[in-house]
Structure formats: structure tokens, C-alpha cells
Design a protein around this motif. Structure first.
Motif, PDB file in Angstrom:
ATOM      1  N   GLY A 111       0.707  -1.409  -0.032  1.00  0.00           N
ATOM      2  CA  GLY A 111       0.213   0.159  -0.533  1.00  0.00           C
ATOM      3  C   GLY A 111       0.851   1.491  -0.133  1.00  0.00           C
ATOM      4  N   SER A 112      -0.127   2.227   0.533  1.00  0.00           N
ATOM      5  CA  SER A 112       0.881   3.650  -0.101  1.00  0.00           C
ATOM      6  C   SER A 112       0.092   4.375   1.053  1.00  0.00           C
ATOM      7  N   ALA A 113       1.452   5.392   1.974  1.00  0.00           N
ATOM      8  CA  ALA A 113       0.645   6.489   3.459  1.00  0.00           C
ATOM      9  C   ALA A 113       0.955   7.596   3.072  1.00  0.00           C
ATOM     10  N   THR A 114       0.234   8.522   3.544  1.00  0.00           N
ATOM     11  CA  THR A 114       0.447  10.068   2.928  1.00  0.00           C
ATOM     12  C   THR A 114       0.611  10.529   3.857  1.00  0.00           C
ATOM     13  N   VAL A 115       0.911  11.833   3.980  1.00  0.00           N
ATOM     14  CA  VAL A 115       0.926  12.555   5.150  1.00  0.00           C
ATOM     15  C   VAL A 115       0.551  14.025   5.047  1.00  0.00           C
TER      16      VAL A 115
END
Length: 206
Positions: A111-115
Motif C-alpha cells: 500500500g501507500s501512506a500520505t501525510v
């Protein structure tokens, strides 16, 4: 998120200590934690219990870490198979460090994470996106943020029937959550009370 600070320590780029990912593809990975008052990861003991509760729920789920702090909850979810993780952190230093972490980790996960550097309550009032499957609500103790955060998640339709909500508060906090949130799990660890809720459809209320 992080709370109950240690004394300030000197270190490069504001790093005060380390966070260890305890499960999933990134298991054992150590990440720097910003040197800020009141910032601490949710303890390994609590995280172990929480992610045991969630072990079959995380793969391919969209997650929101509302008061991200050290990123202990959101990054653990990423490691364990979440498809998308959004981390909300008000402090610029902590948010910048979280952004560095997500850039380094995204390629190693499915998956991917964003801030987003933002005040959590303001972000909730303005967010326009599909509802999340799992939400972590872990505000600073005695901040009076837990109840309005829970209310806004419901009001802004950022959760759906079947969403799971993790709520971590001081143990004396008077439970104030939407009427259609069903308590599934509850435990105490010292001065911390942590709970897992399932969001029920309005028509399912009895």
C-alpha cells in the motif's frame, strides 16, 4: 500518536528516539521520532493487542490516523497490508519526519501512506474523500479532542457501516461516541483505556 513526553534531548533533525514497527512487512524496522514535548508512540504492548484485534481486517483497507504524532499506528497498519493510510499531524516538525518515513517505506509495502500537516478537527470538517474502513483516534490526553473528532467522523460521512474505530484515551474519559458505534473490545493499560468500535448502520440500531 505520542504523548507523555520525556525530557527534551538533543539530536540531528529533532530526532529524540526510535519507533519500532512490530509486525508485517516492515517488522523490526526502526524509525526516528521527533523531539517534541508530549510525543510518544503508543506502547508496544497496546499496539500488539490492537493489531491482534485487527489482524484479519487490515489487508486492502483504507486507514486514517487522525492524531498521527510518531506514526506508530498508521505506519504499523501500512506494514500489515493496508492499501492506503492517511496520517494527519498538526506539528510541522513531526509531519515532516512522517513524510520522510512514508517516502522511504511506501516502496516496501503493498500500500501507500500520505501525510497531511493539519489540525485534525479542521481537516475533518474540510475533507472530501470516500469513507475510511479503519480509523485510529488517539488524541493527547485531557485535550477534549476525542469526542468532537468522533462526532465529526460520523457527521462528515468519513466512515461507513462496518468501519472500525480505534479510540485511545485516558481511562477516566467519559465515553462520548455516536450512538451507532458498537463497542467490540476494551482494555486498560495503566492510565490508558483503549477501545475498538464497529460502526453500525442507522437502521440496525435497536
Amino acid at each position: 500518536m505520542g504523548r507523555t513526553s520525556n525530557k527534551q534531548k538533543s539530536g540531528s533533525r529533532g530526532a529524540a528516539g526510535q519507533l519500532r514497527i512490530i509486525g508485517g512487512r516492515l517488522r523490526g524496522r526502526k524509525l526516528a521520532v521527533a523531539d517534541l514535548p508530549g510525543l510518544r508512540p503508543t506502547t508496544d504492548r497496546v499496539r500488539e493487542t490492537l493489531f491482534n484485534w485487527l489482524q484479519f481486517e487490515l489487508p486492502q483497507r483504507r486507514c486514517l490516523d487522525l492524531f498521527a504524532g510518531t506514526g506508530a499506528l498508521g505506519l504499523e497498519a501500512l506494514s500489515r497490508g493496508a492499501s492506503e493510510v492517511t496520517l494527519i499531524e498538526r506539528n510541522a516538525t513531526a509531519a515532516a519526519l512522517l513524510t520522510e518515513h512514508t517516502r522511504a517505506l511506501n516502496d516496501q509495502c503493498h500500500g501507500s501512506a500520505t501525510v497531511a500537516q493539519a489540525d485534525a478537527l479542521q481537516w475533518l470538517t474540510q475533507a472530501q474523500m470516500p469513507p475510511f474502513d479503519i480509523v485510529f483516534v488517539d488524541p493527547p490526553f485531557h485535550s477534549d479532542l476525542a469526542a468532537p473528532a468522533c462526532a465529526l467522523l460520523q457527521q462528515q460521512q468519513l466512515i461507513h457501516s462496518g468501519s472500525l474505530i480505534y479510540l485511545e484515551t485516558e481511562k477516566e474519559w467519559p465515553l462520548k461516541v455516536p450512538a451507532n458505534w458498537r463497542l467490540e473490545r476494551e482494555k486498560l493499560a495503566g492510565q490508558v483505556c483503549y477501545r475498538l468500535f464497529t460502526v453500525a448502520a442507522e437502521e440496525d440500531l435497536t
